[in-house]
Motif scaffolding. Structure first.
Motif, mmCIF file in Angstrom:
data_model
loop_
_atom_site.group_PDB
_atom_site.id
_atom_site.type_symbol
_atom_site.label_atom_id
_atom_site.label_comp_id
_atom_site.label_asym_id
_atom_site.label_seq_id
_atom_site.Cartn_x
_atom_site.Cartn_y
_atom_site.Cartn_z
ATOM 1 N N GLN A 165 0.835 -1.211 0.000
ATOM 2 C CA GLN A 165 0.000 0.000 0.000
ATOM 3 C C GLN A 165 0.875 1.269 0.000
ATOM 4 O O GLN A 165 2.023 1.227 0.429
ATOM 5 C CB GLN A 165 -0.997 0.014 1.181
ATOM 6 N N PRO A 166 0.350 2.366 -0.508
ATOM 7 C CA PRO A 166 1.149 3.601 -0.555
ATOM 8 C C PRO A 166 1.496 4.100 0.846
ATOM 9 O O PRO A 166 0.749 3.880 1.793
ATOM 10 C CB PRO A 166 0.228 4.586 -1.278
ATOM 11 N N GLU A 191 14.648 4.851 4.105
ATOM 12 C CA GLU A 191 14.887 3.796 5.096
ATOM 13 C C GLU A 191 13.613 3.459 5.869
ATOM 14 O O GLU A 191 13.326 2.284 6.118
ATOM 15 C CB GLU A 191 16.014 4.208 6.051
ATOM 16 N N ILE A 192 12.862 4.485 6.234
ATOM 17 C CA ILE A 192 11.592 4.235 6.933
ATOM 18 C C ILE A 192 10.658 3.434 6.030
ATOM 19 O O ILE A 192 10.032 2.459 6.455
ATOM 20 C CB ILE A 192 10.923 5.565 7.351
ATOM 21 N N GLU A 193 10.581 3.828 4.750
ATOM 22 C CA GLU A 193 9.711 3.107 3.816
ATOM 23 C C GLU A 193 10.091 1.625 3.743
ATOM 24 O O GLU A 193 9.235 0.744 3.788
ATOM 25 C CB GLU A 193 9.796 3.732 2.414
ATOM 26 N N ASP A 226 -3.354 0.734 7.674
ATOM 27 C CA ASP A 226 -4.547 -0.087 7.439
ATOM 28 C C ASP A 226 -4.395 -0.749 6.080
ATOM 29 O O ASP A 226 -3.311 -0.737 5.497
ATOM 30 C CB ASP A 226 -5.845 0.716 7.607
ATOM 31 N N THR A 227 -5.432 -1.369 5.601
ATOM 32 C CA THR A 227 -5.269 -2.148 4.363
ATOM 33 C C THR A 227 -5.015 -1.256 3.143
ATOM 34 O O THR A 227 -4.519 -1.727 2.123
ATOM 35 C CB THR A 227 -6.518 -3.015 4.082
ATOM 36 N N HIS A 228 -5.345 0.033 3.236
ATOM 37 C CA HIS A 228 -5.216 0.911 2.071
ATOM 38 C C HIS A 228 -3.960 1.774 2.069
ATOM 39 O O HIS A 228 -3.498 2.184 1.009
ATOM 40 C CB HIS A 228 -6.437 1.827 1.976
ATOM 41 N N ARG A 229 -3.438 2.074 3.253
ATOM 42 C CA ARG A 229 -2.316 3.006 3.297
ATOM 43 C C ARG A 229 -1.493 2.868 4.571
ATOM 44 O O ARG A 229 -1.934 2.305 5.568
ATOM 45 C CB ARG A 229 -2.830 4.444 3.164
#
Lengths: 238, 238
Positions: A165-166, A191-193, A226-229
């Motif tokens: 998810q984005p 790095e966080i991503e 959550d499931t979207h972001r």
């Protein structure tokens, strides 16, 4: 033939410097966070240039280290690996759990290079999954023809599913990352991503409302998923 | 963060039973002698069925062991790996030499299965490169997605060249092998062939006249080699 000893003592040859200040958030296997740089700072006794001569013949190295937080702690014959959902038990020798009779860890990581700093010899690597301050007991070259087994298979963890998810950063979080980037420090945003894409949540905890804390370097990162972001809410010095 | 300890003590969790009674003749990497069967005999403390539950989820396992003949011996910052011809020196951390600050070895081997024998739990494996009597300190599943590195390369030993000349057995040698085979013991002929194809000679010693001795199980094997052929001259009990 050697008479078998019942115990062996090994010396710390170096210590890991990594952004991971706590277990939570460490990718569960090496290689998943290719942007994360760690270093092995060798002890004075092992800091001769000779000892790492030709290390760069190999693109990757094995780090053998001690799960020092588990050292001299209890272990159980069965464990619950997070990758099996955290509820299925398997034998400790069938797992990579850090809670094991001898809490030794091994990770194959990409070698960046070696350098000297204030008399210490430092080995820089990418994509390690090792806690800051971890004692290292051996370094070996990764040798493809004996370590890369073409016919190996495992039902334990056939592949890694990364979150897709984005990821959104709050302005406060972005500002901290931009300041670090422009001052020539780490690319904290990337790095966080990479750390969040590995889904550091415990397998049994999928509550979309919860705000998680994560520490990288000396930063406290608050985030939600959550499931979207995925939202990075704030980044504050710890 | 953990305070780093300067040394760690690890217990022997088991002992290797292998046909290799001496260093000479052991293949220099695992996987080269697929017919050679070894076993890890776990110590009583680790002999519960639970501890290896689901081990067979993985086709291969890592054995971490101690080069006990090198324990508490001197090591040098530079070593001469046999695969580099035995005359080129490289740093000990750039090598898999057993003479290293902490003499720990690691080998990925094929798992056959586990069994109980007189109260001991035994793990049977194929193609190990480990001396009989070697103390084992950890067993881990081989997990392809983190151990099999697709982009790893090494100039240290790009590939293994096995000897390809024909192997001839004397009638005395064949007779011993046939007796063993018919009595249901090991296929010694095949095992000898696989060990000799790895070329156990020191890299600097290529004298075609020399008669070599090799021990496998409790057999002394005398053999000779030149560029055209390998001759197994005799097999005698040691």
């Amino acid at each position: 033939m050697t008479q078998s000893l019942s115990s062996f003592s090994f010396k710390t040859i170096g210590v890991i410097k990594s952004p991971f200040q706590q277990k939570f958030g460490i990718p569960r296997q090496p290689g998943l966070t290719p942007e994360i740089k760690s270093s092995i700072v060798l002890e004075a006794e092992y800091s001769s240039d000779e000892i790492v001569d030709q290390l760069s013949l190999s693109s990757h190295i094995w780090i053998l280290f001690v799960f020092s937080e588990c050292y001299a702690k209890n272990w159980s014959p069965k464990v619950r690996p997070p990758r099996l959902g955290g509820n299925k038990k398997i034998g400790v020798f069938a797992s990579r759990s850090p809670f094991r009779p001898n809490p030794i860890g091994m990770s194959a990581v990409k070698l960046i290079g070696t350098r000297k700093q204030r008399g210490s010899l430092i080995i820089d690597v990418l994509a390690a999954d090792i806690l800051d301050g971890t004692p290292v007991i051996d370094i070996k070259p990764y040798i493809p023809y004996c370590d890369k087994l073409p016919d190996a298979s495992s039902q334990l963890a056939a592949s890694i599913s990364m979150l897709s998810q984005p990821i959104f950063f709050s302005s406060q979080a972005l500002q901290v990352c931009e300041q670090l980037l422009c001052s020539g420090a780490e690319n904290l945003r990337l790095e966080i991503e990479q750390v969040l894409r590995c889904d550091p949540r415990p397998a049994y905890q999928k509550d979309g409302q919860r705000i998680y804390g994560l520490s990288l370097y000396h930063w406290n990162i608050r985030w939600q998923i959550d499931t979207h972001r995925i939202d990075v809410l704030s980044i504050d010095p710890s």
